[in-house]
Design a protein around this motif. Structure first.
Motif, PDB file in Angstrom:
ATOM      1  N   UNK A   1       0.848  -1.175   0.000  1.00 29.60           N
ATOM      2  CA  UNK A   1       0.000   0.000   0.000  1.00 29.60           C
ATOM      3  C   UNK A   1       0.896   1.241   0.000  1.00 29.60           C
ATOM      4  N   UNK A   2       0.511   2.210  -0.785  1.00 28.49           N
ATOM      5  CA  UNK A   2       1.290   3.436  -0.894  1.00 28.49           C
ATOM      6  C   UNK A   2       1.112   4.271   0.373  1.00 28.49           C
ATOM      7  N   UNK A   3       2.120   5.064   0.757  1.00 31.43           N
ATOM      8  CA  UNK A   3       2.012   5.916   1.944  1.00 31.43           C
ATOM      9  C   UNK A   3       0.809   6.866   1.890  1.00 31.43           C
ATOM     10  N   UNK A   4       0.477   7.343   0.697  1.00 32.18           N
ATOM     11  CA  UNK A   4      -0.669   8.247   0.555  1.00 32.18           C
ATOM     12  C   UNK A   4      -1.961   7.520   0.938  1.00 32.18           C
ATOM     13  N   UNK A   5      -2.107   6.293   0.501  1.00 31.34           N
ATOM     14  CA  UNK A   5      -3.307   5.505   0.818  1.00 31.34           C
ATOM     15  C   UNK A   5      -3.336   5.125   2.304  1.00 31.34           C
ATOM     16  N   UNK A   6      -2.176   4.883   2.897  1.00 31.74           N
ATOM     17  CA  UNK A   6      -2.113   4.562   4.324  1.00 31.74           C
ATOM     18  C   UNK A   6      -2.600   5.755   5.157  1.00 31.74           C
ATOM     19  N   UNK A   7      -2.145   6.953   4.796  1.00 35.04           N
ATOM     20  CA  UNK A   7      -2.588   8.156   5.513  1.00 35.04           C
ATOM     21  C   UNK A   7      -4.095   8.347   5.370  1.00 35.04           C
ATOM     22  N   UNK A   8      -4.614   8.144   4.169  1.00 35.28           N
ATOM     23  CA  UNK A   8      -6.044   8.292   3.924  1.00 35.28           C
ATOM     24  C   UNK A   8      -6.829   7.288   4.770  1.00 35.28           C
ATOM     25  N   UNK A   9      -6.384   6.071   4.859  1.00 31.84           N
ATOM     26  CA  UNK A   9      -7.047   5.040   5.659  1.00 31.84           C
ATOM     27  C   UNK A   9      -6.978   5.392   7.144  1.00 31.84           C
ATOM     28  N   UNK A  10      -5.842   5.921   7.581  1.00 32.23           N
ATOM     29  CA  UNK A  10      -5.673   6.312   8.983  1.00 32.23           C
ATOM     30  C   UNK A  10      -6.598   7.478   9.340  1.00 32.23           C
ATOM     31  N   UNK A  11      -6.695   8.470   8.469  1.00 33.33           N
ATOM     32  CA  UNK A  11      -7.577   9.610   8.707  1.00 33.33           C
ATOM     33  C   UNK A  11      -9.036   9.153   8.735  1.00 33.33           C
ATOM     34  N   UNK A  12      -9.416   8.271   7.836  1.00 28.24           N
ATOM     35  CA  UNK A  12     -10.792   7.752   7.800  1.00 28.24           C
ATOM     36  C   UNK A  12     -11.096   6.966   9.065  1.00 28.24           C
ATOM     37  N   UNK A  13     -10.164   6.145   9.531  1.00 26.64           N
ATOM     38  CA  UNK A  13     -10.365   5.368  10.755  1.00 26.64           C
ATOM     39  C   UNK A  13     -10.480   6.295  11.975  1.00 26.64           C
ATOM     40  N   UNK A  14      -9.665   7.343  12.026  1.00 28.88           N
ATOM     41  CA  UNK A  14      -9.724   8.301  13.139  1.00 28.88           C
ATOM     42  C   UNK A  14     -11.060   9.047  13.133  1.00 28.88           C
ATOM     43  N   UNK A  15     -11.520   9.468  11.964  1.00 26.22           N
ATOM     44  CA  UNK A  15     -12.805  10.173  11.869  1.00 26.22           C
ATOM     45  C   UNK A  15     -13.947   9.260  12.293  1.00 26.22           C
ATOM     46  N   UNK A  16     -13.890   8.008  11.907  1.00 29.08           N
ATOM     47  CA  UNK A  16     -14.916   7.034  12.291  1.00 29.08           C
ATOM     48  C   UNK A  16     -14.895   6.806  13.807  1.00 29.08           C
ATOM     49  N   UNK A  17     -13.718   6.746  14.411  1.00 34.09           N
ATOM     50  CA  UNK A  17     -13.607   6.559  15.859  1.00 34.09           C
ATOM     51  C   UNK A  17     -14.165   7.767  16.610  1.00 34.09           C
ATOM     52  N   UNK A  18     -13.878   8.976  16.134  1.00 29.02           N
ATOM     53  CA  UNK A  18     -14.407  10.184  16.775  1.00 29.02           C
ATOM     54  C   UNK A  18     -15.924  10.221  16.650  1.00 29.02           C
ATOM     55  N   UNK A  19     -16.458   9.889  15.493  1.00 30.71           N
ATOM     56  CA  UNK A  19     -17.903   9.854  15.301  1.00 30.71           C
ATOM     57  C   UNK A  19     -18.560   8.836  16.224  1.00 30.71           C
ATOM     58  N   UNK A  20     -17.967   7.668  16.367  1.00 34.74           N
ATOM     59  CA  UNK A  20     -18.510   6.644  17.261  1.00 34.74           C
ATOM     60  C   UNK A  20     -18.478   7.115  18.713  1.00 34.74           C
ATOM     61  N   UNK A  21     -17.413   7.800  19.124  1.00 31.80           N
ATOM     62  CA  UNK A  21     -17.318   8.303  20.498  1.00 31.80           C
ATOM     63  C   UNK A  21     -18.387   9.367  20.761  1.00 31.80           C
TER      64      UNK A  21
END
Length: 146
Positions: A1-21
């Protein structure tokens, strides 16, 4: 996986975690939230019976009645447009009096607000009794020094 895609996945996971909280916090506080109503809101039927809420307004002059049991207080709260009868069982704050502002926490029961807590409001000139003499002496000292 490219670093750009890893960052995008990490940001999406963080946003999903904040929304769930946020959703979990809102769900947990749903029953604890007390909305603020005025007597006009209650007269208009905006408040439901049995729902936790806060009622704010002025204690109507001449409406304060104490029951013979010594701890039950009945009074009217007015906002200038409507009035709501309030019943409270307990010791009222020192600042509570007719003609002053009040916020009552409790529930509406068939047109009468049954308060669990009474919070007395004061104006901007209020001085706690402990500081009253000190402030007066300080002001007198300042006046004399001029």
């Amino acid at each position: 996986m490219k670093p750009k895609n890893q960052r995008l996945a990490l940001v999406a996971a963080a946003a999903l975690a904040v929304l769930a909280a946020v959703l979990l916090a809102m769900l947990g506080l749903k029953d604890r939230a007390a909305y603020f109503y005025t007597p006009a809101d209650i007269a208009a039927g905006k408040a439901a019976d049995g729902k936790a809420m806060r009622l704010g307004g002025m204690v109507e002059t001449g409406s304060l009645r104490r029951d013979p049991d010594g701890v039950t207080v009945r009074f009217l709260v007015s906002d200038g447009q409507a009035r709501t009868p309030v019943t409270y069982r307990g010791i009222v704050p020192d600042l509570f009096r007719e003609g002053s502002g009040v916020v009552a926490e409790g529930r509406l029961d068939r047109g009468t607000f049954v308060a669990d807590t009474i919070l007395a409001k004061h104006d901007e000139r209020y001085m706690p009794p402990q500081l009253g003499n000190q402030a007066a002496e300080h002001q007198a000292g300042t006046t004399l020094a001029r």
